[in-house]
Write an enzyme that holds these catalytic residues in place. Structure first.
Site, PDB file in Angstrom:
ATOM      1  N   HIS A  88       0.825  -1.211   0.000  1.00 37.83           N
ATOM      2  CA  HIS A  88       0.000   0.000   0.000  1.00 37.83           C
ATOM      3  C   HIS A  88       0.862   1.264   0.000  1.00 37.83           C
ATOM      4  O   HIS A  88       1.935   1.291   0.606  1.00 37.83           O
ATOM      5  CB  HIS A  88      -1.004   0.004   1.151  1.00 37.83           C
ATOM      6  CG  HIS A  88      -0.422   0.034   2.531  1.00 37.83           C
ATOM      7  ND1 HIS A  88      -0.135   1.209   3.188  1.00 37.83           N
ATOM      8  CD2 HIS A  88      -0.083  -0.958   3.389  1.00 37.83           C
ATOM      9  CE1 HIS A  88       0.333   0.927   4.398  1.00 37.83           C
ATOM     10  NE2 HIS A  88       0.392  -0.376   4.549  1.00 37.83           N
TER      11      HIS A  88
ATOM     12  N   ASP B 215      -0.185   4.369   1.057  1.00 38.06           N
ATOM     13  CA  ASP B 215      -0.474   5.390   2.076  1.00 38.06           C
ATOM     14  C   ASP B 215       0.316   5.138   3.353  1.00 38.06           C
ATOM     15  O   ASP B 215       0.776   4.026   3.616  1.00 38.06           O
ATOM     16  CB  ASP B 215      -1.971   5.459   2.398  1.00 38.06           C
ATOM     17  CG  ASP B 215      -2.513   4.192   3.048  1.00 38.06           C
ATOM     18  OD1 ASP B 215      -2.192   3.091   2.550  1.00 38.06           O
ATOM     19  OD2 ASP B 215      -3.240   4.298   4.051  1.00 38.06           O
TER      20      ASP B 215
ATOM     21  N   ASP C 228       6.359   1.447   6.410  1.00 39.79           N
ATOM     22  CA  ASP C 228       5.018   0.875   6.305  1.00 39.79           C
ATOM     23  C   ASP C 228       4.225   1.752   5.349  1.00 39.79           C
ATOM     24  O   ASP C 228       3.712   2.784   5.742  1.00 39.79           O
ATOM     25  CB  ASP C 228       4.387   0.842   7.688  1.00 39.79           C
ATOM     26  CG  ASP C 228       2.946   0.365   7.681  1.00 39.79           C
ATOM     27  OD1 ASP C 228       2.500  -0.147   6.649  1.00 39.79           O
ATOM     28  OD2 ASP C 228       2.273   0.513   8.714  1.00 39.79           O
TER      29      ASP C 228
ATOM     30  N   GLU D 297      -4.889   1.861   2.913  1.00 40.29           N
ATOM     31  CA  GLU D 297      -4.893   0.671   3.783  1.00 40.29           C
ATOM     32  C   GLU D 297      -5.019   1.058   5.239  1.00 40.29           C
ATOM     33  O   GLU D 297      -5.732   0.416   6.019  1.00 40.29           O
ATOM     34  CB  GLU D 297      -3.612  -0.148   3.565  1.00 40.29           C
ATOM     35  CG  GLU D 297      -3.609  -1.510   4.245  1.00 40.29           C
ATOM     36  CD  GLU D 297      -3.093  -1.507   5.677  1.00 40.29           C
ATOM     37  OE1 GLU D 297      -3.248  -2.512   6.377  1.00 40.29           O
ATOM     38  OE2 GLU D 297      -2.531  -0.474   6.126  1.00 40.29           O
ATOM     39  N   GLU D 298      -4.315   2.129   5.620  1.00 40.54           N
ATOM     40  CA  GLU D 298      -4.251   2.496   7.042  1.00 40.54           C
ATOM     41  C   GLU D 298      -5.588   2.952   7.602  1.00 40.54           C
ATOM     42  O   GLU D 298      -5.774   2.997   8.809  1.00 40.54           O
ATOM     43  CB  GLU D 298      -3.195   3.602   7.245  1.00 40.54           C
ATOM     44  CG  GLU D 298      -1.782   3.216   6.833  1.00 40.54           C
ATOM     45  CD  GLU D 298      -1.139   2.214   7.769  1.00 40.54           C
ATOM     46  OE1 GLU D 298      -1.787   1.809   8.758  1.00 40.54           O
ATOM     47  OE2 GLU D 298       0.007   1.818   7.516  1.00 40.54           O
TER      48      GLU D 298
ATOM     49  N   ASP E  97       3.579  -6.409   3.873  1.00 39.82           N
ATOM     50  CA  ASP E  97       3.171  -5.315   4.764  1.00 39.82           C
ATOM     51  C   ASP E  97       3.392  -5.673   6.233  1.00 39.82           C
ATOM     52  O   ASP E  97       2.821  -5.051   7.117  1.00 39.82           O
ATOM     53  CB  ASP E  97       1.683  -4.997   4.497  1.00 39.82           C
ATOM     54  CG  ASP E  97       1.239  -3.692   5.134  1.00 39.82           C
ATOM     55  OD1 ASP E  97       2.109  -2.863   5.452  1.00 39.82           O
ATOM     56  OD2 ASP E  97       0.022  -3.522   5.307  1.00 39.82           O
TER      57      ASP E  97
ATOM     58  N   HIS F  77       4.023   3.190  12.580  1.00 38.51           N
ATOM     59  CA  HIS F  77       3.088   4.245  13.009  1.00 38.51           C
ATOM     60  C   HIS F  77       3.692   5.145  14.078  1.00 38.51           C
ATOM     61  O   HIS F  77       2.975   5.781  14.833  1.00 38.51           O
ATOM     62  CB  HIS F  77       1.756   3.674  13.527  1.00 38.51           C
ATOM     63  CG  HIS F  77       1.026   2.846  12.506  1.00 38.51           C
ATOM     64  ND1 HIS F  77      -0.265   2.426  12.664  1.00 38.51           N
ATOM     65  CD2 HIS F  77       1.421   2.376  11.300  1.00 38.51           C
ATOM     66  CE1 HIS F  77      -0.641   1.718  11.607  1.00 38.51           C
ATOM     67  NE2 HIS F  77       0.380   1.676  10.769  1.00 38.51           N
TER      68      HIS F  77
HETATM   69 ZN    ZN Z   1       0.981  -1.247   6.385  1.00 34.16          ZN
END
Ligand code: ZN
Length: 382
Positions: free
Chosen positions: A81, A83, A117, A151-152, A174, A356
């Site tokens: 992904h 994003d 990520d 995705e997030e 991921d 994150h």
């Molecule tokens: Zn991810």
């Protein structure tokens, strides 16, 4: 082999601001994601990847055709992904490159996410694709590649066309640390509870006032205190109070209900309903109301019907010198939803650490292992 390309690509991709936004109503949720998706489509095209396409939603797909003689084998997909998480700032990433013991570790300057990520996953897929195209002597079946937005914020595959993608199974690149192989995730539902109270002048409230916020607190106290995110791990499910607010006349609560086990998941939903019924029995019918909505399900149920998909990943990791570490995801993935859309899709490590957060990092040697895992998955002969 290819270390420089991996690093170069990764640094390029993290320069794009692709943070997704849960408040947005557009798709993708932010325009920056489409900028990177378009860049990837162009790069795929110039690399010689076939059937490169970017659709109206922003999904970018492409094909590496099978080498001669292997056209009849399964079509394997790889996804990542574009994003980055809305949990921490994602613009103006200034990667710091640290050389240690012959490895290269990339971190941030501490003010933003890195975006490993899942830009590590993108760099790994792209560099593996480039390698396979450059080395026709490495035999493999047909490979499909997809890059997805949002995705997030849980919308990554809302409009993904599984049929057009045409893979028999796929892997999201991921996951976190080296060796991660995940094909179990939570079953998930959200419960929204509304409580209606009754206000009265506080000086004259005896036997009249019913404070909705207090009823909400009482309701929460009836759910098991040991079954919360902060008190559980592994395969233990929970009730997660994500929001509570209100005043005397009205209060609202939101719970995330999570469990790997399907039966226990259903029981948890019933428990929430029973607690609400209990409150109504005590304070009067209609005091509390609840609506529960399923969000996603444990992909294990789908993936275990296709054991060869997990076996293939294990074999490939071993061939790439990586020890597979199988563990349950305490969350969901795009792959979980794809699995229920007909595309069995475990999650493999991409190498990032501290996702994150401002301390996010990734090492080039782990990204290389992930890239080699992709190549080995492609090579497995059926
Ligand atoms: Zn991810």
């Amino acid at each position: 082999m290819k270390n420089e390309k991996l690093l170069e690509r990764f640094l390029k991709y993290v320069s794009f601001d692709t943070q997704s936004d849960p408040e947005s109503e557009t798709y993708p949720s932010t325009p920056g994601q489409k900028v990177l998706l378009k860049y990837l489509a162009d790069e795929m095209h110039s690399m010689g990847i076939a059937e490169v396409k970017m659709d109206t939603f922003g999904y970018v797909t492409g094909t590496i055709p099978a080498t001669p003689g292997r056209e009849g084998e399964s079509v394997v997909g790889f996804l990542a992904h574009v994003d980055t998480s809305p949990d921490a700032p994602g613009a103006n990433v200034r990667p710091q490159i640290v050389e240690t013991d012959g490895d290269i570790v990339i971190t941030t300057d501490g003010t933003t996410l890195l975006g490993a990520d899942d830009k590590a996953g993108i760099a790994e897929i792209m560099t593996a694709a480039e390698y396979l195209l450059a080395c026709p002597e490495i035999e493999h079946g047909k490979i499909r590649i997809a890059f997805t937005p949002d995705e997030e914020i849980g919308r990554g595959v809302d409009f993904f066309d599984v049929k057009a993608f045409g893979a028999d199974f796929a892997y999201t690149m991921d996951g976190g640390p080296q060796g991660e192989l995940e094909y179990e995730n939570f079953n998930a539902a959200v419960a929204k509870i509304t409580i209606t109270g009754r206000s009265a002048h506080p000086g004259d409230a005896k036997d009249k006032m019913m404070n909705a916020v207090r009823v909400a607190m009482e309701l929460d106290s009836r759910l098991p205190a040991a079954e919360r995110p902060e008190t559980t791990e592994g395969y233990e499910g929970f009730y997660h109070l994500t929001h509570m607010g209100g005043s005397i006349e009205r209060a609202e609560m939101e719970y995330f209900i999570r469990d790997h086990d399907g039966t226990r998941f259903e029981q948890r939903k019933k428990t929430v309903e029973a607690v609400v019924a209990n409150i109504n029995a005590k304070y009067g019918e209609g005091t509390a109301s609840v609506s529960i909505k399923d969000q996603y399900y444990n992909m294990r149920k789908v993936v275990e019907r296709h054991p060869e998909v997990v076996e293939r990943a294990k074999r490939a990791m071993t061939a790439a010198g990586v020890e597979p570490i199988v563990k349950p995801i305490r969350g969901g993935t795009d792959g979980a939803r794809l699995s229920y859309m007909g595309l069995p899709c475990p999650n493999l490590f991409a190498g990032g650490m501290n996702f994150h957060s401002l301390r996010e990092s990734v090492s080039v040697s782990t990204m290389k292992k992930a890239m080699n895992t992709i190549i080995e998955i492609a090579r497995v002969k059926e």
